[in-house]
Design a protein around this motif. Structure first.
Motif, PDB file in Angstrom:
ATOM      1  N   GLY A   1       5.885   8.584   4.512  1.00 53.20           N
ATOM      2  CA  GLY A   1       6.920   8.309   3.519  1.00 53.20           C
ATOM      3  C   GLY A   1       7.328   6.854   3.447  1.00 53.20           C
ATOM      4  O   GLY A   1       8.311   6.503   2.817  1.00 53.20           O
ATOM      5  N   MET A   2       6.544   5.968   4.084  1.00 58.65           N
ATOM      6  CA  MET A   2       6.893   4.544   4.023  1.00 58.65           C
ATOM      7  C   MET A   2       5.784   3.781   3.305  1.00 58.65           C
ATOM      8  O   MET A   2       4.724   4.325   3.018  1.00 58.65           O
ATOM      9  CB  MET A   2       7.104   3.993   5.427  1.00 58.65           C
ATOM     10  N   THR A   3       6.043   2.504   3.002  1.00 55.23           N
ATOM     11  CA  THR A   3       5.057   1.662   2.324  1.00 55.23           C
ATOM     12  C   THR A   3       4.507   0.656   3.331  1.00 55.23           C
ATOM     13  O   THR A   3       5.268   0.083   4.118  1.00 55.23           O
ATOM     14  CB  THR A   3       5.725   0.928   1.144  1.00 55.23           C
ATOM     15  N   GLY A   4       3.188   0.463   3.303  1.00 58.58           N
ATOM     16  CA  GLY A   4       2.562  -0.504   4.206  1.00 58.58           C
ATOM     17  C   GLY A   4       2.405  -1.848   3.519  1.00 58.58           C
ATOM     18  O   GLY A   4       2.077  -1.910   2.334  1.00 58.58           O
TER      19      GLY A   4
ATOM     20  N   LEU B   1       0.861  -1.179   0.000  1.00 56.45           N
ATOM     21  CA  LEU B   1       0.000   0.000   0.000  1.00 56.45           C
ATOM     22  C   LEU B   1       0.897   1.229   0.000  1.00 56.45           C
ATOM     23  O   LEU B   1       1.641   1.467   0.942  1.00 56.45           O
ATOM     24  CB  LEU B   1      -0.915  -0.013   1.230  1.00 56.45           C
ATOM     25  N   HIS B   2       0.821   1.944  -1.131  1.00 59.06           N
ATOM     26  CA  HIS B   2       1.752   3.062  -1.306  1.00 59.06           C
ATOM     27  C   HIS B   2       1.195   4.380  -0.790  1.00 59.06           C
ATOM     28  O   HIS B   2       1.766   5.421  -1.029  1.00 59.06           O
ATOM     29  CB  HIS B   2       2.170   3.187  -2.777  1.00 59.06           C
ATOM     30  N   GLU B   3       0.026   4.333  -0.109  1.00 58.45           N
ATOM     31  CA  GLU B   3      -0.480   5.585   0.461  1.00 58.45           C
ATOM     32  C   GLU B   3       0.543   6.046   1.497  1.00 58.45           C
ATOM     33  O   GLU B   3       1.383   5.280   1.930  1.00 58.45           O
ATOM     34  CB  GLU B   3      -1.821   5.359   1.170  1.00 58.45           C
ATOM     35  N   ASP B   4       0.383   7.284   1.890  1.00 58.28           N
ATOM     36  CA  ASP B   4       1.468   7.825   2.700  1.00 58.28           C
ATOM     37  C   ASP B   4       1.447   7.369   4.149  1.00 58.28           C
ATOM     38  O   ASP B   4       0.585   7.730   4.931  1.00 58.28           O
ATOM     39  CB  ASP B   4       1.426   9.353   2.638  1.00 58.28           C
ATOM     40  N   PHE B   5       2.370   6.486   4.489  1.00 56.06           N
ATOM     41  CA  PHE B   5       2.604   6.162   5.884  1.00 56.06           C
ATOM     42  C   PHE B   5       3.923   6.829   6.263  1.00 56.06           C
ATOM     43  O   PHE B   5       4.956   6.180   6.328  1.00 56.06           O
ATOM     44  CB  PHE B   5       2.689   4.641   6.086  1.00 56.06           C
TER      45      PHE B   5
END
Lengths: 95, 478
Positions: free
Chosen positions: B138-141, B132-136
């Motif tokens: 600046g990280m990926t979930g 999941l490339h939504e913004d965590f």
């Protein structure tokens, strides 16, 4: 067959291994030795010998399609460096 | 120059098992992240995969359905690459010895012709997790629930020549896996998706052009658009004197175009090798025969039977057998209508299908069951109501106002078939419209429609149309 410096670097990259540039000649020598052995083995006549997929002369055991695992997410995530909303967080990857 | 497109599809069908391919974790869709990822799916040290028997049965059923050679001895291999949603660093797949070998499939095209498409192979593999490339921050979930879900990858020969053929092939495979009940075919949820290999070459040329692979297309509409875009892009490139580069491209459905993901130089080197954790898989004669006997009647056979048994056209038979649910529904309607094969086909593919579509409903969840629709058709067949009034009754049934007889009774929709009664209305109408009557008799025959309309208005559409026409003509011409 003798491997070049570039081959060693490519193999290391594919395996995501960081290697010391000073060690490249040693790796090249050792890995080339393995390939030489394979080359020698290729000279053995193998016509009529079926390729071996596994050293054990057995066939795969199958399991029944049943859910046997329970949710142990909390336990597994204890060892993760970073989690949020149930997700494991990793450095950003975009293709 | 005239160009020809060469297309091959790789379809991923998620097998409808309860547990994963190599572990006992659940495969249910939509669970909270990582609640269905066990130690095996996470690739924790010391775990071993154990193959799910049901996955093997499903793959064999597919193989038999496309007339393929079943790999009696198949081998699992490791496909090595690094990505965060692939915890082991390799995907367990099959490489040199897949479970399903060469088979074939018949597709029907819009112009009514049929074409046989070769299935190169189908192999078993595990799915990866989801990034999941939504913004965590600046990280990926990473959600690993999908990791280890069983997939059957079905590879076609490069024998498809247009986007339409590719869609017809994909629809046929989807229909097959749903008939076999080995995959739910749900494209929105990703249980059925495809990659397309597309190249073009001058017509008549034997040699294949350089291909581009379009990844992960998840609807029929997108398959058609992505392939057409790609054919046009490559043709324009070649006509302009350029060359096509071998690469992986991603279809952007919002922009309706494909764009480069990675070229051949950056292409992965998967270093396949037999997985030492898994022994060779054996499928013996007895098991294969047992699977063969449980195969349902498949779409092609059902279509033939519908044409022969019910006297339906190729088109109707093909539409009705496109899914097992629709075919079963038709047969139930036909039976309760008392054998009105054609009327039943018209209603199921017409008003009924349109209503399903409009309300976005599945057959099992819709307000009109087979007995109700069959009952309505009976009333058309026995002249209780006209086809036009029947549409009104159908709408009322759909709104939950009861079965056909109840609605006809309650709303007083019974057709007037009493000749005397119809004649009386005709007399009234002719008397009230002397001017039109004069014009008709002077030769303006298209006024017949006007008189029919007037009678229908008085009878609120209930006069039997055939009788009305006959009686009206007699009176007008007397």
């Amino acid at each position: 067959m003798s491997l070049e410096k570039a081959d060693i670097e490519k193999i290391a990259h594919l395996a995501r291994l960081g290697i010391d540039p000073g060690d490249v000649p040693v790796y090249a020598r050792n890995l080339s030795g393995i390939l030489d052995l394979v080359e020698r083995m290729e000279r053995v006549g193998t016509d009529g010998v079926p390729p071996m997929a596994h050293p054990l002369q057995m066939v795969q055991r199958l399991r029944v399609d049943e859910v046997t695992e329970t949710n142990q997410c909390d336990k597994f995530q204890q060892i993760a460096p970073q989690v949020e909303a149930g997700l494991y967080l990793v450095p950003k990857v975009i293709e | 120059m005239e160009w020809e497109a060469v297309i091959g599809l790789e379809i991923h069908a998620q097998l409808a098992t309860k547990s994963k391919i190599f572990s006992g974790a659940a495969t249910a869709y939509g669970a909270e992240p990582n609640t269905q990822a066990c130690a095996v799916d996470l690739g924790l040290p010391g775990v071993l995969p154990v193959l799910n028997r049901e996955v093997v049965r499903m793959a064999c059923a597919f193989g038999l359905a496309v007339d393929a050679e079943i790999g009696r001895r198949s081998v699992f291999a490791r496909k090595n690459y690094f990505y965060p949603d692939l915890p082991k660093g390799y995907q367990i797949s099959q490489y040199e010895l897949p479970i399903v070998g060469k088979g074939k499939l018949l597709i029907e095209l819009e112009d009514g012709t049929a074409k046989t498409i070769g299935v190169t192979r189908a192999h078993l593999e595990e799915d990866a997790g989801k990034s999941l490339h939504e913004d965590f921050h600046g990280m990926t979930g990473i959600d690993l629930n999908r990791a280890g879900t069983p997939l059957l990858e079905i590879v076609s020969e490069p024998e498809l020549r247009s986007a339409k053929e590719a869609v017809a092939y994909m629809k046929k495979i989807r229909s097959l896996v749903r008939y076999l009940e080995i995959c739910d075919g749900n494209m929105q949820e990703g249980s059925f998706r495809c990659d397309a290999n597309v190249s073009v070459r001058p017509k008549g040329e034997e040699k294949l052009g350089t291909r581009a692979e379009i990844k992960n297309i998840n609807s029929f509409r997108f398959v058609e658009r992505a392939i057409n875009f790609e054919i046009e892009r490559q043709t324009r490139l070649l006509e302009g004197g350029g060359t096509v580069v071998q690469e992986t491209r991603l279809y952007d459905s919002a922009k309706g175009e494909t764009r480069s993901m990675r070229s051949k130089e950056e292409a992965m080197d998967y270093r396949y090798f037999p997985d030492p954790d898994l022994l060779p898989l054996h499928v013996d004669d007895a098991w294969l025969e047992a699977i063969r006997t449980t195969l349902p009647e498949l779409p092609d056979a059902k279509k033939e039977r519908f044409m022969f048994e019910y006297g339906l056209t190729v088109y109707d038979a093909a539409v009705l057998t496109s899914s097992r649910e629709l075919a079963d529904f038709y047969e139930a309607v036909e039976k309760s209508s008392g054998g009105e094969t054609k009327l039943a086909a018209n209603w199921v593919t017409g008003d009924f299908a349109a209503a399903l579509n409009k309300d976005n409903l599945e057959i099992g969840a819709c307000p009109v069951n087979a007995a109700m629709l069959g009952g309505l058709i009976q009333r058309i067949a026995d002249n209780t109501i006209s086809g036009k009034i029947a549409k009104q009754v159908f709408e009322a049934m759909w709104e939950g106002e009861g079965d056909a007889d109840t609605i006809i009774e309650k709303k007083g929709l019974k057709q007037i078939t009493d000749i005397g009664a119809i004649e009386q209305v005709i007399d009234e109408v002719l008397a009230a419209n002397p001017e039109q009557l004069g014009q008709y008799r002077a030769g303006k025959e298209k006024l017949l429609g006007f008189f029919v309309g007037q009678v229908m208005k008085v009878t609120r559409g209930k006069a039997n149309p055939t009788q009305l026409n006959k009686l009206l003509k007699k009176k007008l011409n007397s």
